[in-house]
Structure formats: structure tokens, C-alpha cells
Design an enzyme around this catalytic site. Structure first.
Site, PDB file in Angstrom:
ATOM      1  N   GLY A 157       0.814  -1.219   0.000  1.00  0.00           N
ATOM      2  CA  GLY A 157       0.000   0.000   0.000  1.00  0.00           C
ATOM      3  C   GLY A 157       0.840   1.257   0.000  1.00  0.00           C
ATOM      4  O   GLY A 157       0.473   2.272  -0.612  1.00  0.00           O
ATOM      5  N   ASP A 175      -7.294  -0.444   6.300  1.00  0.00           N
ATOM      6  CA  ASP A 175      -7.782  -1.619   7.035  1.00  0.00           C
ATOM      7  C   ASP A 175      -6.647  -2.636   7.087  1.00  0.00           C
ATOM      8  O   ASP A 175      -6.657  -3.685   6.425  1.00  0.00           O
ATOM      9  CB  ASP A 175      -9.008  -2.194   6.302  1.00  0.00           C
ATOM     10  CG  ASP A 175      -9.592  -3.386   7.027  1.00  0.00           C
ATOM     11  OD1 ASP A 175     -10.347  -4.154   6.377  1.00  0.00           O
ATOM     12  OD2 ASP A 175      -9.278  -3.580   8.221  1.00  0.00           O
TER      13      ASP A 175
HETATM   14  N1  SAM Z   1      -9.787  -6.212  10.316  1.00  0.00           N
HETATM   15  C1  SAM Z   1      -8.373  -6.457  10.555  1.00  0.00           C
HETATM   16  C2  SAM Z   1      -7.931  -5.780  11.815  1.00  0.00           C
HETATM   17  O1  SAM Z   1      -8.750  -5.108  12.420  1.00  0.00           O
HETATM   18  O2  SAM Z   1      -6.794  -5.998  12.222  1.00  0.00           O
HETATM   19  C3  SAM Z   1      -7.579  -6.089   9.328  1.00  0.00           C
HETATM   20  C4  SAM Z   1      -8.094  -6.827   8.160  1.00  0.00           C
HETATM   21  S1  SAM Z   1      -7.183  -7.192   6.780  1.00  0.00           S
HETATM   22  C5  SAM Z   1      -7.157  -8.898   6.766  1.00  0.00           C
HETATM   23  C6  SAM Z   1      -5.518  -6.732   7.026  1.00  0.00           C
HETATM   24  C7  SAM Z   1      -4.854  -6.742   5.666  1.00  0.00           C
HETATM   25  O3  SAM Z   1      -3.749  -5.837   5.638  1.00  0.00           O
HETATM   26  C8  SAM Z   1      -4.277  -8.111   5.256  1.00  0.00           C
HETATM   27  O4  SAM Z   1      -5.019  -8.614   4.154  1.00  0.00           O
HETATM   28  C9  SAM Z   1      -2.817  -7.815   4.888  1.00  0.00           C
HETATM   29  O5  SAM Z   1      -2.377  -8.565   3.773  1.00  0.00           O
HETATM   30  C10 SAM Z   1      -2.896  -6.316   4.594  1.00  0.00           C
HETATM   31  N2  SAM Z   1      -1.614  -5.603   4.661  1.00  0.00           N
HETATM   32  C11 SAM Z   1      -0.688  -5.642   5.652  1.00  0.00           C
HETATM   33  N3  SAM Z   1       0.349  -4.833   5.331  1.00  0.00           N
HETATM   34  C12 SAM Z   1       0.059  -4.260   4.117  1.00  0.00           C
HETATM   35  C13 SAM Z   1       0.745  -3.348   3.266  1.00  0.00           C
HETATM   36  N4  SAM Z   1       1.970  -2.856   3.583  1.00  0.00           N
HETATM   37  N5  SAM Z   1       0.142  -2.972   2.112  1.00  0.00           N
HETATM   38  C14 SAM Z   1      -1.087  -3.472   1.777  1.00  0.00           C
HETATM   39  N6  SAM Z   1      -1.785  -4.363   2.536  1.00  0.00           N
HETATM   40  C15 SAM Z   1      -1.194  -4.742   3.700  1.00  0.00           C
END
Ligand code: SAM
Length: 305
Positions: A157, A175
Site C-alpha cells: 500500500g 484496514d
Molecule cells: N480487520 C483487521 C484488523 O482489524 O486488524 C484487518 C483486516 S485485513 C485482513 C488486514 C490486511 O492488511 C491483510 O489482508 C494484509 O495482507 C494487509 N496488509 C498488511 N500490510 C500491508 C501493506 N503494507 N500494504 C497493503 N496491505 C497490507
């Protein structure tokens, strides 16, 4: 199912109970939550994290990343509606929305409920998690990935935002995994990252980030809050209890013009009706909005040394 090192390590985090497996999850550095696992649906070590989709007693189908419950079937609507709608309703006409993270597709689902939305871009670093979600988490994405307005980008991201042109999004929704869990998301809670978010937002844009738990991780929460305050002129905090997390989950809004905390119950209800969102909600409403904005942020009383 052959378990490699990570699997064994993770399995150790799932203590074997009398009648099978448990998820044994850290709610704080000291407190843990333990729930019986009814069945494991998917289990993999991706390039970035250990991902499990399992049916867990009390919570239904859950996505668990690096040992932390991300979403659970029975209460994910509380989290996702609380994350998405306050900023969407605060914006006068959100057309282009960026979601960073949100691998299950539930945040995307909530954004697309607004009739004003013309494009929702979801950027997640982990394509394997998104593919697992598409296959096993229909209960969460409910087909959002197939909406013609949805665009899914598999990328860090931070990298996506660095490359994005200035002033192109109305709302940005972060998120991500918790700021105190896997390293992969930590860079997306910094002031440097929020300055980039500020740049890609339109002149009246606003963002929201999930910010973990102020009660159990107060220092990390304060660090995130300071970073948002350093960049945005309007900041509001709110929290909502999420049973499967075992704590009240915090959200922090950074805004250029609109302040969600200033919306009345009537304002929220009017917008939800105008945009044909009202009937599609299970938790969020004008009353829920007002309650969340008025609820104090949970903080521990300092423990005497
Ligand atoms: N609802 C959750 C919470 O409250 O902790 C978060 C949901 S979601 C599953 C978190 C997402 O962040 C994951 O799919 C993960 O792959 C993504 N993620 C982590 N680091 C990231 C980054 N640097 N760029 C994009 N996505 C990222």
C-alpha cells in the site's frame, strides 16, 4: 496436512485442548483469548504472513493472520460498518475510494453500498490472502470483488500511494493488520505515510485507519494518533467493542474539511437514506454513529509502579 516450521510454530500457538485444537491469541502482551477450533478450512504460509481460515467456536468462520483474528463471521459487520461508514457519510459525495489492506473484501463490500461510489480501489500486499478470501470467505466479501466498480491491486500500500497522483481520492480507508503485529503494515502508521495519504486526497478528502487497541497497547496507539495529528487539521477518534477481538477496536480519522464527530443523528440518517445504504446495514446508524463519537476512548488507569 503437512505442517512446516511455521505451521508447527503456529500450531503451538493453538494449544491442543481436551477435544482438539484451540486458537490461543494474544489480546495484550499478557492477556490471551482461547477458543476451540471446529475445523481448519485453509492454512498457508504466504510470502508475508501465516494465514488460516478456520471455523472457531462462538465466532464462526474466521480469518487469522500471524495468530491474530482479523475478521470473524459472527461480528465482522460491527467492525467493517464502524470502519467505513463514519467517513463515507461525513464526505458530501464520495466517488473515488481507496482501501489499503482489507484482504477479506468486507471493507470493499461496505464502501460499494454507497450509491455515490464510482470506483473503489482495494490495494493489498498479499495476493494469496485475497485469493483465499475469494474462495473461502464469501460470507464476508459477498461478491464485492465482482462489482464492476471494484478494482483490486496486489501491491504494498505504501508503494501504491507513493506512485498515485495527487488529489485523486475522496476517501482513504486503511484496514491493515495491527500496528503492533506483523512488521509488514507498520510503515503504514507513520506520519511520513500519512503525508502521502494527505497528498493523494482531494481538497475535501478524509481518511480513517483502524488503530488496534488503545487499552492494551496505549503507547502504540498514542504513536499512531500523534502521527495523524501531525498531518491532518481535523482528527477524531472513536472505538467499538468487537467480541472476537476481545477488546474495543480503535479508529482514527484524519480529515481536511469534514469532521465526522460533528454529524448529528439526523445528518447520518438522511445520508444513509439518500444513498440507499440504510437498509443494507446491521449495526451502523445515526444513533450508533453518535454513540461511537461520544464514547470515551478506553484507556487503562496507570498501574502504580
Ligand atoms: N480487520 C483487521 C484488523 O482489524 O486488524 C484487518 C483486516 S485485513 C485482513 C488486514 C490486511 O492488511 C491483510 O489482508 C494484509 O495482507 C494487509 N496488509 C498488511 N500490510 C500491508 C501493506 N503494507 N500494504 C497493503 N496491505 C497490507
Amino acid at each position: 496436512m503437512t505442517l512446516n516450521y511455521y505451521g508447527l510454530r503456529l500450531l503451538c500457538a493453538m494449544s491442543v485442548g481436551e477435544s482438539g485444537l484451540y486458537i490461543d491469541e494474544a489480546v495484550s502482551p499478557n492477556t490471551r483469548m482461547r477458543s476451540p477450533i471446529r475445523r481448519i478450512i485453509a492454512f498457508t504460509r504466504t510470502k508475508y504472513q501465516t494465514a488460516i481460515i478456520a471455523e472457531v467456536a462462538d465466532y464462526g468462520i474466521c480469518l487469522i493472520l500471524d495468530g491474530y483474528t482479523q475478521s470473524s463471521e459472527v461480528d465482522e459487520f460491527i467492525y467493517h460498518e464502524s470502519l467505513v461508514h463514519p467517513v463515507m457519510v461525513a464526505h458530501k459525495a464520495p466517488e473515488r475510494v481507496l482501501i489499503v489492506g482489507g484482504g477479506e473484501g468486507a471493507t470493499l463490500r461496505e464502501v460499494l453500498k454507497h450509491s455515490t461510489v464510482r470506483e473503489a480501489v482495494m490495494v493489498d500486499i498479499d495476493g494469496e490472502v485475497v485469493e483465499l478470501a475469494k474462495k473461502y470467505l464469501k460470507v464476508m466479501h459477498q461478491g464485492a470483488f465482482d462489482d464492476p466498480r471494484a478494482k483490486v491491486v496486489i501491491m504494498d500500500g505504501a508503494e501504491y500511494i507513493r506512485r498515485a497522483p495527487s488529489g485523486v481520492f475522496d476517501v482513504v480507508i486503511l484496514d491493515l493488520t495491527d500496528p503492533y503485529s506483523s512488521e509488514v503494515a507498520r510503515g503504514l502508521y507513520t506520519a511520513e505515510f500519512y503525508r502521502e495519504v494527505y497528498r493523494i486526497l482531494k481538497r475535501d478528502g478524509l481518511m480513517v485507519t483502524q488503530a488496534g487497541c488503545s487499552f492494551f497497547y496505549g503507547d502504540t496507539y498514542d504513536w499512531v494518533l500523534r502521527n495523524v495529528e501531525e498531518v491532518f487539521p481535523i482528527v477524531c477518534e472513536y472505538n467499538v467493542w468487537v467480541p472476537s477481538f476481545g477488546y474495543a477496536c480503535n479508529f482514527i480519522v484524519g480529515s481536511k474539511v469534514y469532521d465526522p464527530a460533528k454529524l448529528t443523528i439526523e445528518d447520518v440518517e438522511r445520508v444513509l437514506k439518500e444513498r440507499e445504504v440504510k437498509e443494507k446495514l446491521r449495526f451502523y446508524s445515526g444513533r450508533a454513529h453518535a454513540a461511537m463519537m461520544l464514547m470515551p476512548i478506553f484507556r487503562p488507569k496507570p498501574v502504580s509502579p
